[in-house]
Design a protein around this motif. Sequence first.
Motif, short mmCIF file in Angstrom:
data_model
loop_
_atom_site.label_atom_id
_atom_site.label_comp_id
_atom_site.label_asym_id
_atom_site.label_seq_id
_atom_site.Cartn_x
_atom_site.Cartn_y
_atom_site.Cartn_z
N ASN A 40 0.80 -1.23 0.00
CA ASN A 40 0.00 0.00 0.00
C ASN A 40 0.83 1.28 0.00
N ASN A 41 2.14 1.16 -0.18
CA ASN A 41 3.00 2.34 -0.29
C ASN A 41 2.92 2.85 -1.73
N ILE A 42 1.98 3.73 -1.96
CA ILE A 42 1.68 4.18 -3.32
C ILE A 42 2.87 4.95 -3.91
N ASN A 43 3.20 4.61 -5.16
CA ASN A 43 4.29 5.27 -5.91
C ASN A 43 5.66 5.07 -5.26
N LYS A 44 5.78 4.06 -4.43
CA LYS A 44 7.08 3.73 -3.83
C LYS A 44 7.23 2.21 -3.87
N PRO A 45 7.80 1.68 -4.93
CA PRO A 45 7.93 0.22 -5.07
C PRO A 45 8.80 -0.37 -3.97
N PRO A 46 8.62 -1.64 -3.67
CA PRO A 46 9.47 -2.31 -2.66
C PRO A 46 10.93 -2.28 -3.13
N SER A 47 11.80 -1.92 -2.22
CA SER A 47 13.21 -1.77 -2.56
C SER A 47 13.90 -3.12 -2.69
N GLN A 48 15.02 -3.11 -3.38
CA GLN A 48 15.82 -4.32 -3.49
C GLN A 48 16.39 -4.70 -2.14
N LYS A 49 16.66 -3.69 -1.31
CA LYS A 49 17.17 -3.95 0.03
C LYS A 49 16.16 -4.76 0.83
N LEU A 50 14.89 -4.43 0.70
CA LEU A 50 13.84 -5.17 1.39
C LEU A 50 13.80 -6.61 0.89
N ARG A 51 13.87 -6.78 -0.40
CA ARG A 51 13.82 -8.13 -0.97
C ARG A 51 15.03 -8.96 -0.50
N ASP A 52 16.21 -8.34 -0.52
CA ASP A 52 17.42 -9.06 -0.15
C ASP A 52 17.45 -9.40 1.34
N SER A 53 16.80 -8.58 2.16
CA SER A 53 16.84 -8.80 3.61
C SER A 53 16.10 -10.07 4.02
N LEU A 54 15.29 -10.62 3.13
CA LEU A 54 14.56 -11.85 3.44
C LEU A 54 15.44 -13.08 3.31
N GLY A 55 16.62 -12.90 2.68
CA GLY A 55 17.54 -14.02 2.55
C GLY A 55 17.04 -15.07 1.58
N PRO A 56 17.79 -16.16 1.41
CA PRO A 56 17.36 -17.23 0.50
C PRO A 56 16.15 -17.98 1.04
N HIS A 57 15.21 -18.29 0.17
CA HIS A 57 14.02 -19.01 0.58
C HIS A 57 13.40 -19.66 -0.65
N ARG A 58 12.65 -20.74 -0.42
CA ARG A 58 12.00 -21.46 -1.51
C ARG A 58 10.58 -21.01 -1.76
N THR A 59 9.97 -20.40 -0.77
CA THR A 59 8.58 -19.99 -0.91
C THR A 59 8.46 -18.74 -1.77
N PRO A 60 7.64 -18.75 -2.81
CA PRO A 60 7.47 -17.55 -3.64
C PRO A 60 6.90 -16.39 -2.82
N ILE A 61 7.49 -15.21 -2.97
CA ILE A 61 7.00 -14.00 -2.33
C ILE A 61 6.68 -13.00 -3.44
N ILE A 62 5.42 -12.60 -3.52
CA ILE A 62 4.95 -11.72 -4.59
C ILE A 62 4.47 -10.40 -3.99
N GLN A 69 -0.32 -1.61 -5.09
CA GLN A 69 -1.68 -1.08 -5.22
C GLN A 69 -1.67 0.36 -5.75
N LYS A 70 -2.78 0.74 -6.36
CA LYS A 70 -2.90 2.09 -6.93
C LYS A 70 -3.44 3.09 -5.91
N VAL A 71 -4.19 2.60 -4.92
CA VAL A 71 -4.71 3.46 -3.86
C VAL A 71 -4.46 2.78 -2.52
N ASN A 72 -4.33 3.57 -1.48
CA ASN A 72 -4.11 3.03 -0.14
C ASN A 72 -5.47 2.79 0.51
N SER A 73 -5.96 1.58 0.39
CA SER A 73 -7.28 1.24 0.90
C SER A 73 -7.19 0.04 1.84
N MET A 74 -8.00 0.09 2.91
CA MET A 74 -8.07 -1.05 3.82
C MET A 74 -8.53 -2.31 3.10
N GLN A 75 -9.33 -2.13 2.05
CA GLN A 75 -9.94 -3.27 1.38
C GLN A 75 -9.05 -3.93 0.35
#
Length: 333
Positions: A108-130, A134-140
Motif C-alpha cells: 500500500n506504499n503508493i508510488n514507492k515500489p518495494p526496494s531491493q534492500k527489502l527483498r534481499d533482507s529476506l535471505g534465500p528461501h524457496r517460498t514464492p513472495i509476490i 496497489q494504486k490506492v491506499n485502501s483497507m480493502q
Amino acid sequence: MSLIPVSKVMHVSEEQKAENQLANFRVGCTPGWLCLWSFLLLLLVGIALTVLHRPHNDSTEKPGDLTVVKQDGFTLIIQTFKRDDILVKVLKRCLAVPHLQKILIVWNNINKPPSQKLRDSLGPHRTPIIFLEQKVNSMQNRLQPFSEIQTDAVLMLDDDILLSVSDISFAFRIWKQSPDQIVGFVPRRHAETAPGVYTYGGSELSDPQNGGEKYSMVLISAVFFHRRYLQLYQEQPKEVHNLVDDTHNCDDIAMNFVVAMHLRKLWGSGKPAGIYIKPKNMVNLELQANSGFKGLWHRPDHFKQRSYCLTRLAQIYGVMPLQFSNIMMTQLT
C-alpha cells in the motif's frame, strides 16, 4: 470432549452377498455351458455392486459446504504500509511454517515500489513472495480474490503481528476441520445497547470455556479462512464497500458479516462466524517499527467508528447475523 458410544452393527456388504450366492450356486450347479454362463453373470453382478457401492469422499458433505482442495497448504496475505522493518521480521517467521505455499504482500506504499534492500533482507528461501503494488491506499486492498491464490486456505496477517510457528500450524489444523468458518487469534464482541443500535467491545478474552466472556467476531488481523470469502466480500452491496472507504476502518468487521451471512445460508442461524484460538506466543511489533507509524486503532474515534459500522452493517443487511460463541481452542503442549 466426551465420546458417544456407538453400537456395533453387523454389516454384510453387497460383495459378500454376491459371494454367498456364488457359493450356493457352486453346490447346486451341474456341469455344462449353462453353469459357465451363470457363473459369468454372477461375476459381473459382483463387479457392478462393488463399483456402485464404493464410498465417495464427499458423501457426508452438505450442499454448498466449503471443502478443502487437494493442496495441503495455504497462502499468506499481508498488507503493509510504511513498516518494512517489522514486515521483514514477520515474513522470516512465516517462512519457517510448514505447508506455506506462497506469500502475497499487498503493498500500500503508493508510488514507492518495494526496494531491493527489502527483498534481499529476506535471505534465500524457496517460498514464492509476490509484491502486489496497489494504486490506492485502501483497507480493502487485501480482500481481493487475487489470481495468485492457488490454495483454498488463506492466512491473513497484519504486518505487525508475530505468531509462533506452532500457533500458525495449530490454527491451520483447526481450520481444516471447519473450513467454512474464520479461525484466528483476535476475538471481539458486539452488544445491542438499544433496538438496532450496536456497540463494539474490544476487551480480550481470558478463558471463555470457564465462564469468561463470549465473542461474536474473530478479527482478520490474524486468521485462516477459505479463499471463497474474498470473492463473496467483493459481491457485497456497494454500501458495504463505501462504509469501509469512508471510515478507513471496519473491513474486518465487514468480513465477519460476510462469513456470518454465508453461514446463515448454509446452516441457518446459530453458527458463529469464527473460532477463537488462544495463542501461546503472539507479539505485537508495532512499537518496534522504525517508521513510527501507528495502527489505526490509536485514533481517538476508533471505537466510535467501529460501533457505527456495526449498526450500519446491520441496517444494510437488514439483520444482525453475528452469533456469540465461548469456544476456545488451545494447544495442549
